[in-house]
Design a protein around this motif. Structure first.
Motif, mmCIF file in Angstrom:
data_model
loop_
_atom_site.group_PDB
_atom_site.id
_atom_site.type_symbol
_atom_site.label_atom_id
_atom_site.label_comp_id
_atom_site.label_asym_id
_atom_site.label_seq_id
_atom_site.Cartn_x
_atom_site.Cartn_y
_atom_site.Cartn_z
ATOM 1 N N UNK A 93 0.878 -0.928 0.065
ATOM 2 C CA UNK A 93 0.371 -0.269 -0.230
ATOM 3 C C UNK A 93 0.758 1.328 -0.050
ATOM 4 N N UNK A 94 2.180 1.332 0.388
ATOM 5 C CA UNK A 94 3.113 2.282 0.327
ATOM 6 C C UNK A 94 3.063 2.853 -0.946
ATOM 7 N N UNK A 96 0.683 3.481 -3.105
ATOM 8 C CA UNK A 96 -0.616 4.218 -3.430
ATOM 9 C C UNK A 96 -0.410 6.048 -3.096
ATOM 10 N N UNK A 98 -2.126 9.362 -3.193
ATOM 11 C CA UNK A 98 -3.564 9.314 -2.593
ATOM 12 C C UNK A 98 -3.928 10.843 -3.183
ATOM 13 N N UNK B 43 -2.288 3.040 6.467
ATOM 14 C CA UNK B 43 -0.264 2.668 5.862
ATOM 15 C C UNK B 43 -0.688 4.115 4.697
ATOM 16 N N UNK B 44 -1.700 3.665 4.017
ATOM 17 C CA UNK B 44 -1.475 4.718 2.834
ATOM 18 C C UNK B 44 -1.581 6.453 3.626
ATOM 19 N N UNK B 47 1.380 7.368 5.304
ATOM 20 C CA UNK B 47 2.773 7.606 4.354
ATOM 21 C C UNK B 47 2.577 9.177 3.505
ATOM 22 N N UNK B 48 0.822 9.099 3.481
ATOM 23 C CA UNK B 48 0.557 10.912 3.260
ATOM 24 C C UNK B 48 0.382 11.501 4.043
ATOM 25 N N UNK B 51 4.493 12.368 4.853
ATOM 26 C CA UNK B 51 4.951 13.162 3.495
ATOM 27 C C UNK B 51 4.952 14.059 3.491
#
Lengths: 255, 140
Positions: A93-94, A96, A98, B43-44, B47-48, B51
């Motif tokens: 999923x890393x 992906x 957004x 996780x998505x 990470x977003x 970042x």
């Protein structure tokens, strides 16, 4: 002396599994490159080879854990067990992004849900017609029709046996390989020539390796778009498979 | 540090599974409901956010990327340690189900893509597609 040497492998089971799988993937990548001209990805060949080796292991030992029943390869059970498997799946999923995903827009979201609902339903119906009436079996096989990841994750969560999980990997593998082969052939007729369509395509098919392989043979620049929604599909499938889908199947079949 | 990435990944998986167990308890099933899927979404999201905050350096990323790249080998190991002998009795299910699903899904791609193009047009100026691309793709 032989026993002592063999113990180097058996007492380092996980390490032996890394080496064995690496070797297997090397061979399968060579087969992919030279015998199929890259049309079928090495990963799909390797998974199929894994299932065949599992069959051989099962026949020769009479056990239920495929090749892992052979002492030399017992580490495969740990490497392919649910702990490391789920860890690696979550890690995918890393990839992906957004912001990119927002570009998929409403049609991408519709594709994701339709893309999951259709294989769940068709897979479940086929399973039922072949005589599987137990809700756990129907759900696991239906989830396998989504991808060879959603199937085992769903199966493990709802307590399916190893034979059902193997079946769900097999059905997902058939899907993955067909997507790889068919995509470049039909790309033109389904207007698969722009990033927007690739995002929808990834969400409809869901099988990351199938989508990546198929798009690479169509137009390599479409791969990231298709692979991204396909990864999202896996997450959504792992979420809905053991929950909503299982509950609906259980309500319909009773049990 | 690489371990930060691995730890982030581990934390997401544990939290996802904890929520999955709680949902399972809430709806009265003995299984973990969607823990892996929840962990992926988590996780998505993480990470977003990290970042955006600029807290995710190269080596931390490598910790997650390493495990992500082991995904296929681990699936191969999983395939090699299943009860395939038991599954073979139901062999045709895999073939019939897999092919049927692919056929129907392909048929639906243009339907959904058109639906989107008509109503929710997505501007795409970063990649223009023309005949030249097709020619390039065929050469590969």
């Amino acid at each position: 002396m032989n026993e002592r040497l063999l113990e180097v492998f058996t007492s380092n089971g996980l390490i032996t599994a890394f080496a064995a799988v690496g070797l297997l993937m090397l061979v399968c990548n060579l087969i992919s490159k030279h015998l199929t001209a890259g049309r079928i990805h090495g990963s799909a060949i390797a998974i199929a080879a894994g299932l065949v080796l599992s069959y051989i292991g099962g026949v020769s030992t009479g056990g239920e854990d495929g090749l892992a029943d052979i002492a030399l390869f017992s580490g495969l059970g740990l490497m392919g067990g649910s702990m490391l498997r789920d860890f690696a799946i979550v890690a995918t999923a890393f990839g992906v992004d957004v912001r990119e995903l927002k570009k998929a827009g409403m049609n991408g979201v519709i594709a994701l849900f339709v893309g999951l609902l259709v294989p769940f339903t068709l897979g479940a119906i086929v399973a039922y017609l072949f005589g599987y009436t137990d809700p756990v079996a129907v759900t696991t096989i239906g989830a396998g029709a989504a991808t060879y990841i959603v199937g085992p994750v769903t199966g493990t969560a709802i307590g399916a046996g190893s034979d059902l999980i193997a079946l769900s990997i097999a059905i997902g593998l058939v899907k993955s390989i067909s997507v790889m082969i068919v995509t470049p052939i039909v790309a033109r007729s389904i207007s698969l020539n722009n990033p927007s369509a690739a995002l929808v395509f990834g969400g409809m098919m869901g099988t990351t390796s199938g989508v990546a392989g198929g798009l690479a043979a169509t137009d390599a620049r479409l791969v990231p778009y298709g692979a991204m929604t396909a990864t999202f599909y896996t997450g959504l499938g792992c979420l809905l498979g053991p929950s909503l889908f299982y509950l609906v199947v259980r309500a319909l079949l009773g049990g | 540090m690489v371990i930060y990435g691995v730890a982030l990944l581990a934390a997401c998986m544990l939290v996802g599974n904890l929520i999955g167990e709680l949902i399972g308890m809430a709806i009265g099933v003995t299984s973990n409901v969607g823990g892996v899927g929840l962990a992926m979404l988590l996780l998505v999201f993480m990470v977003y956010r990290l970042q955006q905050a600029g807290c995710l350096d190269m080596s931390s990323r490598r910790g997650v990327e390493f495990w992500s790249s082991l995904y296929i080998p681990i699936v191969v190991a999983m395939a090699a340690s299943q009860n395939v002998v038991g599954a073979v009795t139901g062999g045709p299910v895999a073939l019939v189900g897999g092919l049927l699903v692919v056929a129907v899904s392909f048929a639906l791609v243009p339907v959904i893509a058109n639906l989107g193009n008509g109503k929710y047009a997505v501007p795409l100026d970063d990649l223009e597609h023309d005949d030249q691309d097709d020619a390039e793709a065929r050469h590969e």
